[in-house]
Motif scaffolding. Structure first.
Motif, PDB file in Angstrom:
ATOM      1  N   ALA A 139     -10.881  33.609   5.823  1.00 57.51           N
ATOM      2  CA  ALA A 139      -9.644  33.517   5.034  1.00 57.51           C
ATOM      3  C   ALA A 139      -9.097  34.906   4.733  1.00 57.51           C
ATOM      4  O   ALA A 139      -7.882  35.138   4.808  1.00 57.51           O
ATOM      5  CB  ALA A 139      -9.905  32.743   3.749  1.00 57.51           C
ATOM      6  N   ARG A 140      -9.966  35.850   4.407  1.00 56.91           N
ATOM      7  CA  ARG A 140      -9.514  37.224   4.147  1.00 56.91           C
ATOM      8  C   ARG A 140      -8.852  37.790   5.399  1.00 56.91           C
ATOM      9  O   ARG A 140      -7.817  38.470   5.300  1.00 56.91           O
ATOM     10  CB  ARG A 140     -10.700  38.106   3.749  1.00 56.91           C
ATOM     11  N   ARG A 141      -9.454  37.518   6.572  1.00 58.26           N
ATOM     12  CA  ARG A 141      -8.855  37.992   7.823  1.00 58.26           C
ATOM     13  C   ARG A 141      -7.468  37.405   8.016  1.00 58.26           C
ATOM     14  O   ARG A 141      -6.600  38.019   8.659  1.00 58.26           O
ATOM     15  CB  ARG A 141      -9.738  37.599   8.993  1.00 58.26           C
ATOM     16  N   GLY A 142      -7.250  36.225   7.482  1.00 62.11           N
ATOM     17  CA  GLY A 142      -5.951  35.566   7.618  1.00 62.11           C
ATOM     18  C   GLY A 142      -4.966  35.912   6.516  1.00 62.11           C
ATOM     19  O   GLY A 142      -3.898  35.287   6.440  1.00 62.11           O
ATOM     20  N   GLY A 143      -5.336  36.860   5.673  1.00 59.38           N
ATOM     21  CA  GLY A 143      -4.404  37.313   4.644  1.00 59.38           C
ATOM     22  C   GLY A 143      -4.636  36.743   3.270  1.00 59.38           C
ATOM     23  O   GLY A 143      -3.794  36.936   2.368  1.00 59.38           O
ATOM     24  N   ALA A 144      -5.745  36.066   3.040  1.00 62.92           N
ATOM     25  CA  ALA A 144      -6.014  35.496   1.716  1.00 62.92           C
ATOM     26  C   ALA A 144      -6.287  36.595   0.701  1.00 62.92           C
ATOM     27  O   ALA A 144      -6.914  37.618   1.015  1.00 62.92           O
ATOM     28  CB  ALA A 144      -7.205  34.547   1.783  1.00 62.92           C
ATOM     29  N   SER A 145      -5.833  36.360  -0.491  1.00 62.41           N
ATOM     30  CA  SER A 145      -6.131  37.280  -1.582  1.00 62.41           C
ATOM     31  C   SER A 145      -7.608  37.165  -1.951  1.00 62.41           C
ATOM     32  O   SER A 145      -8.284  36.202  -1.584  1.00 62.41           O
ATOM     33  CB  SER A 145      -5.279  36.945  -2.807  1.00 62.41           C
ATOM     34  N   GLU A 146      -8.099  38.135  -2.724  1.00 62.51           N
ATOM     35  CA  GLU A 146      -9.492  38.054  -3.169  1.00 62.51           C
ATOM     36  C   GLU A 146      -9.701  36.840  -4.069  1.00 62.51           C
ATOM     37  O   GLU A 146     -10.766  36.217  -4.038  1.00 62.51           O
ATOM     38  CB  GLU A 146      -9.887  39.334  -3.902  1.00 62.51           C
ATOM     39  N   GLU A 147      -8.688  36.503  -4.831  1.00 64.53           N
ATOM     40  CA  GLU A 147      -8.814  35.318  -5.687  1.00 64.53           C
ATOM     41  C   GLU A 147      -8.976  34.054  -4.843  1.00 64.53           C
ATOM     42  O   GLU A 147      -9.858  33.218  -5.100  1.00 64.53           O
ATOM     43  CB  GLU A 147      -7.586  35.185  -6.594  1.00 64.53           C
ATOM     44  N   LEU A 148      -8.141  33.922  -3.823  1.00 64.70           N
ATOM     45  CA  LEU A 148      -8.233  32.743  -2.950  1.00 64.70           C
ATOM     46  C   LEU A 148      -9.557  32.748  -2.196  1.00 64.70           C
ATOM     47  O   LEU A 148     -10.219  31.700  -2.073  1.00 64.70           O
ATOM     48  CB  LEU A 148      -7.069  32.719  -1.975  1.00 64.70           C
ATOM     49  N   ALA A 149      -9.962  33.897  -1.694  1.00 62.41           N
ATOM     50  CA  ALA A 149     -11.227  33.978  -0.966  1.00 62.41           C
ATOM     51  C   ALA A 149     -12.386  33.561  -1.868  1.00 62.41           C
ATOM     52  O   ALA A 149     -13.317  32.871  -1.419  1.00 62.41           O
ATOM     53  CB  ALA A 149     -11.449  35.390  -0.436  1.00 62.41           C
ATOM     54  N   GLY A 150     -12.314  33.947  -3.127  1.00 68.47           N
ATOM     55  CA  GLY A 150     -13.346  33.543  -4.068  1.00 68.47           C
ATOM     56  C   GLY A 150     -13.362  32.040  -4.282  1.00 68.47           C
ATOM     57  O   GLY A 150     -14.439  31.428  -4.393  1.00 68.47           O
ATOM     58  N   GLN A 151     -12.193  31.437  -4.323  1.00 70.52           N
ATOM     59  CA  GLN A 151     -12.113  29.973  -4.467  1.00 70.52           C
ATOM     60  C   GLN A 151     -12.681  29.263  -3.234  1.00 70.52           C
ATOM     61  O   GLN A 151     -13.368  28.241  -3.358  1.00 70.52           O
ATOM     62  CB  GLN A 151     -10.659  29.560  -4.695  1.00 70.52           C
ATOM     63  N   VAL A 152     -12.392  29.832  -2.079  1.00 70.33           N
ATOM     64  CA  VAL A 152     -12.928  29.251  -0.838  1.00 70.33           C
ATOM     65  C   VAL A 152     -14.456  29.330  -0.839  1.00 70.33           C
ATOM     66  O   VAL A 152     -15.146  28.387  -0.443  1.00 70.33           O
ATOM     67  CB  VAL A 152     -12.345  29.970   0.392  1.00 70.33           C
ATOM     68  N   ALA A 153     -14.992  30.446  -1.302  1.00 70.05           N
ATOM     69  CA  ALA A 153     -16.441  30.661  -1.275  1.00 70.05           C
ATOM     70  C   ALA A 153     -17.192  29.661  -2.135  1.00 70.05           C
ATOM     71  O   ALA A 153     -18.374  29.393  -1.875  1.00 70.05           O
ATOM     72  CB  ALA A 153     -16.766  32.089  -1.721  1.00 70.05           C
TER      73      ALA A 153
END
Length: 377
Positions: free
Chosen positions: A303-317
Motif C-alpha cells: 500500500a505504501r508503494r501505491g501511495g498510501a499514507s502512513e495512517e492508511l498503511a497502519g490501518q491496513v497492517a
C-alpha cells in the motif's frame, strides 16, 4: 480388512509423516480392483472365493481384503470389495469396487473393460489411449501380475477379460476431475502404491499435472490456474477459455507453476481470490489457510508503494482480513488489488525460472468481481 504387512516402514517420507500424524491409511481403487480381480479369477478356476483375499502391493505390503459381493457362474466370476480410504477425505471412500472375470482364448492376454461406474478416456493427454477404460497403468500391471500368479498355480494361461465397475461411480465422478479431463461415464481406477496416504495432497497435485497434459495434447496455448469455481467463471468471461484449459489448482499454486515450467504453454493466467493471491505475492506457493496466512504487514508495504499514507498503511497492517485491507485502500484510491496482482505475477515468473511462458494474474473478490490485475509479462 487387515493392516498392511510386508515391507517395513521407512524412516522418512510419507510413512514417517503418516506415523507422526496418527492418521489411518487406506487403499486405492487400484488395490481394491486388484484384490477383487484376484478373488474372482481364483473362483473362476477353482470354484472357491478366497475371503479374505491377499494381494502384494508394488512396495511389498500384503494387505488382505474382505469380500462384500461374489457371484460365480459357468461363464464368469464376480467379486466386490468396499473401498476403505482410511482417514483421507476421498470421495470414493465406501464405494463398492467390482471385478468380473471371464476366460478368453489362449494367447488373448489380459483385456480390460469399463463396466458401470468406471469411466472411458475420450481425450488425448492422459497415460491411456482414447477409447480405453480409465484404468491407470500401475493398477493394470498389478492386475496382470496377480492374474498370472493365479493362472500359474492352476496350471493354465492368464488369458482373461476383466470388467471393472463401481457402484454409483458415475454419480461419484461428478465430484472429481474426470469430466473435465474427458473421462466420461464414471471413475478412474487409480493408484501407484496401492495405499492412500491421508492429506498427502498427491492426488490433487497429480490431477493438476494431468490437466496440463490434457490441455497441451488438445493444442491449448493459454491455460488458467484457478483457485475455485468463481475464478474459473471469471477467466472464462475474460478470455473465453474452454473447459480443458482450466486448471483447478486450488491452493497448489506451486504445483501449477513447477509443472508448467517443465511442460510450458505459451500463456498462463493465474486467477483467484485477493487474499489467496496476496499469499502468492508474499512468496507462498501453498495457499492453504493451514500452511500460509495473509500477511497484513506485507500488504501495508505494498500500500505504501501505491501511495498510501502512513495512517492508511497502519490501518491496513491491523485490518481484520485481506478483504478489509483491500476495501480501505479502494476507498483511498490506492490500487492494492493491482499491486498484489503485479507482485504475484513477479513471484510466478521467478518460479518459472525463465521458461517460455507469459503470465498474467487476476484477483477477484468473493462475488467474482475483478479487483486487481497485472500486465501480461
Amino acid at each position: 480388512m487387515s493392516k498392511a504387512s510386508g515391507a517395513g516402514e521407512a524412516a522418512g517420507g510419507r510413512s514417517a509423516q503418516l506415523k507422526h500424524t496418527g492418521l489411518r491409511p487406506g487403499w486405492t481403487t487400484g488395490a481394491c480392483a486388484t484384490a477383487a480381480t484376484t478373488a474372482a479369477y481364483t473362483a473362476l478356476l477353482t470354484g472357491d472365493f478366497p475371503d479374505p483375499v491377499t494381494i502384494t502391493l508394488p512396495k511389498g505390503q500384503t494387505p488382505a481384503f474382505a469380500l462384500a459381493a461374489e457371484e460365480l457362474t459357468d461363464a464368469y466370476a464376480m467379486a466386490g470389495i468396499v473401498k476403505d480410504a482410511g482417514d483421507d477425505p476421498d470421495v470414493t471412500h465406501g464405494a463398492l469396487v467390482r471385478s468380473t472375470v471371464r476366460r478368453l482364448p489362449t494367447g488373448a492376454g489380459v483385456v480390460f473393460k469399463a463396466g458401470p461406474g468406471v469411466g472411458t478416456v475420450t481425450r488425448p493427454g492422459l497415460p491411456l489411449e482414447v477409447g480405453e477404460p480409465a484404468v491407470n497403468p500401475v493398477p493394470r500391471q498389478m492386475m496382470r501380475d496377480h492374474v498370472a500368479l493365479v493362472a500359474d498355480r492352476a496350471g493354465t494361461t492368464p488369458d482373461v477379460e476383466i470388467t471393472l465397475s463401481v457402484d454409483h461411480g458415475e454419480e461419484i465422478a461428478r465430484s472429481t476431475w474426470n469430466p473435465r479431463l474427458g473421462i466420461l461415464g464414471g471413475l478412474s481406477v487409480l493408484g501407484t502404491t496401492g495405499i492412500v496416504v491421508p492429506y498427502s495432497c498427491s492426488a490433487w497435485i497429480d490431477s493438476i499435472r494431468r490437466g496440463v497434459d490434457v490441455a497441451r495434447a488438445a493444442g491449448r496455448t493459454h491455460v488458467a490456474g484457478c483457485t475455485g469455481s468463481t475464478s474459473e467463471k471469471t477467466v472464462v468471461a475474460e478470455y473465453g477459455l474452454p473447459e480443458d484449459a482450466l486448471l483447478d489448482m486450488g491452493d497448489f499454486a506451486g504445483a501449477v507453476l513447477k509443472y508448467v515450467r517443465r511442460h510450458p504453454v505459451d500463456r498462463l493466467t493465474v486467477c483467484g481470490g485477493f487474499a489467496k493471491l496476496s499469499k502468492l505475492a508474499a512468496g507462498h506457493l501453498d495457499l492453504h489457510s493451514a500452511r500460509s496466512q495473509v500477511d497484513k504487514g506485507f500488504l501495508a508495504g505494498l500500500a505504501r508503494r501505491g501511495g498510501a499514507s502512513e495512517e492508511l498503511a497502519g490501518q491496513v497492517a491491523v485490518a481484520n482480513t485481506g478483504l478489509a485491507a483491500l476495501q480501505l485502500c479502494a476507498a483511498a484510491g490506492v490500487p492494492l488489488g493491482d499491486l498484489v496482482a503485479e507482485t504475484a505475477c513477479d513471484e510466478a515468473l521467478a518460479v518459472l525460472r525463465g521458461a517460455p511462458v507469459a503470465v498474467d494474474v487476476i484477483c477477484i473478490d468473493r462475488a467474482g468481481t475483478v479487483v486487481g490485475r497485472s500486465a501480461l509479462k
